[in-house]
Design a protein around this motif. Sequence first.
Motif, short mmCIF file in Angstrom:
data_model
loop_
_atom_site.label_atom_id
_atom_site.label_comp_id
_atom_site.label_asym_id
_atom_site.label_seq_id
_atom_site.Cartn_x
_atom_site.Cartn_y
_atom_site.Cartn_z
N LEU A 106 0.89 -1.28 -0.07
CA LEU A 106 0.07 -0.02 -0.10
C LEU A 106 0.99 1.23 -0.16
N THR A 107 0.65 2.14 -0.87
CA THR A 107 1.29 3.55 -0.89
C THR A 107 0.42 4.62 -1.18
N ARG A 108 0.90 5.90 -1.13
CA ARG A 108 0.36 7.37 -1.37
C ARG A 108 0.96 7.87 -2.38
N CYS A 109 0.22 8.42 -3.32
CA CYS A 109 0.79 9.21 -4.60
C CYS A 109 1.10 10.49 -3.83
N GLY A 169 -2.19 12.34 -3.81
CA GLY A 169 -2.76 11.62 -2.46
C GLY A 169 -3.49 10.15 -2.84
N CYS A 170 -3.66 9.82 -3.94
CA CYS A 170 -4.34 8.66 -4.11
C CYS A 170 -3.65 7.36 -3.54
N GLU A 171 -4.30 6.54 -2.48
CA GLU A 171 -3.65 5.32 -1.98
C GLU A 171 -4.08 4.08 -2.74
N ALA A 218 -3.92 6.69 -10.91
CA ALA A 218 -4.77 7.68 -11.04
C ALA A 218 -4.18 8.91 -11.86
N CYS A 219 -2.98 9.39 -11.56
CA CYS A 219 -2.19 10.39 -12.32
C CYS A 219 -2.37 9.82 -13.67
N TYR A 252 -11.62 -10.27 -2.22
CA TYR A 252 -11.08 -11.42 -2.40
C TYR A 252 -9.42 -11.35 -1.88
N CYS A 253 -8.70 -10.58 -2.32
CA CYS A 253 -7.39 -9.93 -1.77
C CYS A 253 -7.01 -9.17 -1.19
N GLY A 254 -7.86 -8.20 -1.08
CA GLY A 254 -7.89 -6.83 -0.31
C GLY A 254 -7.14 -5.66 -1.15
N ARG A 255 -6.47 -6.15 -2.35
CA ARG A 255 -5.91 -4.95 -2.96
C ARG A 255 -6.70 -3.93 -3.37
N ILE A 256 -6.10 -2.70 -3.20
CA ILE A 256 -6.59 -1.32 -3.57
C ILE A 256 -6.03 -0.90 -4.91
N THR A 257 -6.99 -0.86 -5.92
CA THR A 257 -6.47 -0.07 -7.26
C THR A 257 -7.00 0.87 -7.76
#
Length: 441
Positions: free
Chosen positions: A53-56, A60-62, A83-84, A138-143
């Motif tokens: 998990l990261t923040r731009c 600021g998009c996580e 997002a950018c 299912y895997c919790g990944r944020i995109t």
Amino acid sequence: MAVKQCSWDGCDSFAAYGTRTKPAWCDEHITEILRRGGLEPLEPFASSTGFRLTRCLACGCEAHYRFVYTLDKNRDQEPTCRACHWAKWTATALRFGAELVGADIVDDEHARLVAESHGYDYLGAAPIPPAYRVRCRYCGRITADRLGDIGWGCSCQVNPRRPASVQGQPEQAFDPVPRLNPELVEQWHPTLNDPLRVTTISPNSKRRVHWRDPVCGHGWVATPADREKRPRLRCPECRTILDSLAWHHPDLAAQWSKDNPLSAWHVRPSGSLTFTPEWVCPKDATHRWRMAATARVQGSTCPMCRESGKSMVELRYFEALRTEFGEAFSGLAVRNPAFKRRTVWVPDVTVHLASGRTLMVEYDGGYWHAAKAGVDLDKSQDLLAAGALVVRLRESPLASLGISSGDYLELTVSPSAPAPERAVAAIREWLVSAGEHTPAP
């Protein structure tokens, strides 16, 4: 796997992960590499291929990204944040679309519908649409992606698309995955088709439904079956097409020149064209060149910025020429009706002189050009026929090409002791004597 030392110059720490042949870095420098890609970590480092998990730092998009993904994007000098990336894509769409509907491209409820029907929890729009943040159930990944990409579902191995049960919830708790083309899913009108759902309609349906293109904002009525029939138009009013270059490769669409007779929404990545498209370098807008779209899709980049395929000696001569003339282009393709041997040539260095003439410089290495005298001669004669001033720097012991022309200069250079400044001085003297170059005061 054996522990490696950090690949960062001057760092004595051990790498945070092991690898046999590729470079690896310590946790401190992994964070620095992420920052160069425009991200800051929000979780501890686990592995180079695991999602983190990261923040731009820009918007600021996580979201979750693999470290190896950031390495690839850094290598391409592109920010990691999707997002950018899609915000930039929207700017390109604004350039091509006459009636874009701005930030209200897709209704928020419509975006939620698409996300939840594909096994995601909807987290809201990214700072600038058309990117939307979703979390895989299912895997919790944020995109952060476009709706069309969200329509493919998460790539995690534990997402079977239509699970028998998920965390104790029965299958009927989830909408079925849309069978429509993801590009059509993105155009499904968010309000005018109720109670019909995009998740239940068949691609072969002959029911007339409402569509709205998020790029141009135009709306119309058509059946899903007709949408996939020739000419497979994306928008019947703009005459844009489905599966266009702009849809599949928005990064290339951003480099598509306005001077091309068609927009990137009107051509397909592998389609044949009656013209060779012109491209504009994203790093330097003065770099413009013509190249087939298929070559760009396969990875060809700006020939004037590209250094791969050129020896260190050639690059030294190129830098010396650029220092002398202020602007020089490397690998710029040239087409001219005066060419008789080939339709296109790619000189090593091209310089547009203040006099209006074009200077083209070729570097002939002794090893690679030992058996290419015929090609070198043909290339020189074609360039001269097109009105260019041609200089060939031929390494010893290559024989002279024997060209007799006032617009041609041939210099012998040493392969073991390169002297680019001396060669450029000789070229300058030759141009001054011909009245084609005014020396700097």
